[in-house]
Design a protein around this motif. Structure first.
Motif, PDB file in Angstrom:
ATOM      1  N   PHE A 126       0.753  -1.093  -0.010  1.00 29.74           N
ATOM      2  CA  PHE A 126       0.007  -0.374   0.232  1.00 29.74           C
ATOM      3  C   PHE A 126       0.899   1.367  -0.565  1.00 29.74           C
ATOM      4  CE2 PHE A 126      -2.459  -3.430   2.521  1.00 29.74           C
ATOM      5  CZ  PHE A 126      -3.893  -3.126   2.022  1.00 29.74           C
ATOM      6  N   VAL A 127      -0.077   2.424  -0.633  1.00 31.33           N
ATOM      7  CA  VAL A 127       0.986   3.397  -0.502  1.00 31.33           C
ATOM      8  C   VAL A 127       0.135   4.587  -0.234  1.00 31.33           C
ATOM      9  CG1 VAL A 127       1.331   5.266  -1.476  1.00 31.33           C
ATOM     10  CG2 VAL A 127       2.377   3.379  -2.164  1.00 31.33           C
ATOM     11  N   ASP A 128      -0.050   5.341   0.950  1.00 29.01           N
ATOM     12  CA  ASP A 128      -1.000   6.058   1.591  1.00 29.01           C
ATOM     13  C   ASP A 128      -1.339   6.896   1.164  1.00 29.01           C
ATOM     14  OD1 ASP A 128      -3.260   7.168   3.780  1.00 29.01           O
ATOM     15  OD2 ASP A 128      -2.106   5.392   5.054  1.00 29.01           O
ATOM     16  N   PRO A 186       2.334  -5.412   4.563  1.00 29.46           N
ATOM     17  CA  PRO A 186       0.998  -5.481   4.903  1.00 29.46           C
ATOM     18  C   PRO A 186       0.204  -5.971   5.232  1.00 29.46           C
ATOM     19  CG  PRO A 186       0.634  -4.267   4.035  1.00 29.46           C
ATOM     20  CD  PRO A 186       2.742  -4.792   3.285  1.00 29.46           C
ATOM     21  N   VAL A 187       0.254  -7.076   4.380  1.00 29.77           N
ATOM     22  CA  VAL A 187      -0.872  -8.480   3.921  1.00 29.77           C
ATOM     23  C   VAL A 187       0.031  -9.775   4.826  1.00 29.77           C
ATOM     24  CG1 VAL A 187      -2.198  -6.967   2.817  1.00 29.77           C
ATOM     25  CG2 VAL A 187      -0.301  -9.147   2.259  1.00 29.77           C
ATOM     26  N   GLY A 193      -7.862   2.965  -4.175  1.00 31.73           N
ATOM     27  CA  GLY A 193      -8.904   2.804  -3.983  1.00 31.73           C
ATOM     28  C   GLY A 193      -8.897   3.791  -2.737  1.00 31.73           C
ATOM     29  N   MET A 194     -10.437   3.893  -2.165  1.00 33.18           N
ATOM     30  CA  MET A 194     -10.245   5.047  -0.920  1.00 33.18           C
ATOM     31  C   MET A 194     -10.604   4.291   0.303  1.00 33.18           C
ATOM     32  SD  MET A 194     -13.465   7.114  -3.106  1.00 33.18           S
ATOM     33  CE  MET A 194     -12.322   8.026  -4.153  1.00 33.18           C
ATOM     34  N   THR A 195     -10.076   3.793   0.668  1.00 33.69           N
ATOM     35  CA  THR A 195     -10.766   3.199   1.798  1.00 33.69           C
ATOM     36  C   THR A 195      -9.830   1.223   2.540  1.00 33.69           C
ATOM     37  OG1 THR A 195     -11.980   0.022   0.597  1.00 33.69           O
ATOM     38  CG2 THR A 195     -12.870   2.630   1.304  1.00 33.69           C
ATOM     39  N   ALA A 196      -8.730   1.689   1.903  1.00 38.15           N
ATOM     40  CA  ALA A 196      -7.587  -0.508   2.754  1.00 38.15           C
ATOM     41  C   ALA A 196      -6.552   1.377   3.669  1.00 38.15           C
ATOM     42  CB  ALA A 196      -6.785  -0.193   1.314  1.00 38.15           C
ATOM     43  N   MET A 197      -6.492   2.118   3.755  1.00 38.16           N
ATOM     44  CA  MET A 197      -6.288   2.506   4.353  1.00 38.16           C
ATOM     45  C   MET A 197      -6.759   3.886   5.904  1.00 38.16           C
ATOM     46  SD  MET A 197      -3.042   1.859   4.789  1.00 38.16           S
ATOM     47  CE  MET A 197      -1.568   0.782   4.691  1.00 38.16           C
TER      48      MET A 197
END
Length: 293
Positions: A111-113, A136-137, A188-192
């Motif tokens: 991920f990149v936040d 992270p997973v 996307g908009m929700t994983a972080m």
């Protein structure tokens, strides 16, 4: 009994219709209050293929909660408080690569936040901790999710970087091209901070990004719009339901511990000595970190 030894309890974060599937026995719909407030919706508790499952509509029933308004701390805490051992995120996303086509699933592993202003930790002044997010997973859960999606008839891509944007607006063309230049795979908009909070709660986490569009970079597809996203989402919903059914068969009720040590990641993460910890903060944290507190 630790999360490593007790039976599987899979929390699924996704759309409100994911749990409407054959074979699922619904026990109850429970309102949960956490030290960080209420989750997005009541949690649907049931059993599927002998596995206890928790379903949470991430955006609330009727999609009433925007990405920036998600109480991710309450969502993860509610799952932990109800006995979750693993968290599977089913999340709509845009694609930055031709081969990651609408309708495909991506088992992202990085991920990149790029979100801003969202509370991203359970820990606070009075009790400080630093968990590793290098990987992270959960490698086990991510592979099981990929296999389940394939068994459900979906094209799956293993690995990839999910760029988490603030939203609720979609990207500008300049942003889309920048993220492609960075080598990002999906957006996307929700994983972080969801994935960060799952790690702090010692919950193995995996995500299947369900591709709905090419963001706005693809010259043959034009800018992303809600109507086209919803059309793909309707098709993906069936695949998501089948994926959940298949992953419960793969995981089974007798849980296999995460090989990455996620269930014990807090052992050396809390840096505030016991005598210096704020009792009120510790009281809150016991909802997600009771094993070490």
């Amino acid at each position: 009994m630790t999360d490593q030894t007790r039976p599987t309890c899979l929390a699924v974060f996704g759309g409100s219709g994911v749990y409407e599937m054959p074979g699922l026995t619904i026990e109850e719909e429970r309102e949960v209050e956490t030290p960080w407030g209420s989750p997005s919706a009541p949690v649907t508790i049931g059993e599927l293929n002998g596995v206890r499952v928790l379903f949470l509509s991430r955006h609330g029933k009727g999609h009433t909660v925007p990405p920036s308004g998600l109480n991710a701390r309450a969502n993860i805490a509610a799952a932990k408080m109800l006995g979750a051992t693993d968290v599977l995120s089913l999340s709509a996303c845009g694609s930055f690569k031709e081969e990651l086509a609408p309708g495909h699933f991506v088992a992202a592993d990085q991920f990149v936040d790029r979100t801003k202003g969202r509370p991203s930790s359970f820990f606070e002044e009075g009790c400080v901790a630093h968990v590793s997010m290098a990987h992270p997973v959960c490698s086990r859960l991510s592979e099981e999710a990929a296999k389940a999606a394939e068994a459900a008839g979906t094209k799956v891509h293993r690995g990839g970087t999910y760029l988490a944007m603030e939203g609720p607006q979609f990207s500008t063309l300049a942003e889309s091209e920048l993220y492609r230049a960075w080598g990002m795979d999906i957006i996307g908009m929700t994983a972080m901070p969801e994935a960060k909070l799952a790690r702090e709660a010692e919950l193995p986490y995996a995500i299947l990004g369900m591709v709905t569009d090419y963001d706005c970079w693809h010259e043959d597809h034009g800018a992303v719009d809600v109507a086209s996203v919803l059309a793909i989402l309707a098709k993906n919903r069936v695949h998501a339901q089948k994926t959940v059914d298949e992953i419960t068969k793969l995981i089974g009720p007798e849980r296999t511990p995460c090989p990455d040590g996620i269930e014990t990641c807090l052992d050396y993460a809390i840096v505030t000595p016991k005598e210096a910890r704020d009792p009120e903060v510790v009281k809150k944290l016991k909802a997600v970190a009771g094993r070490v507190l």
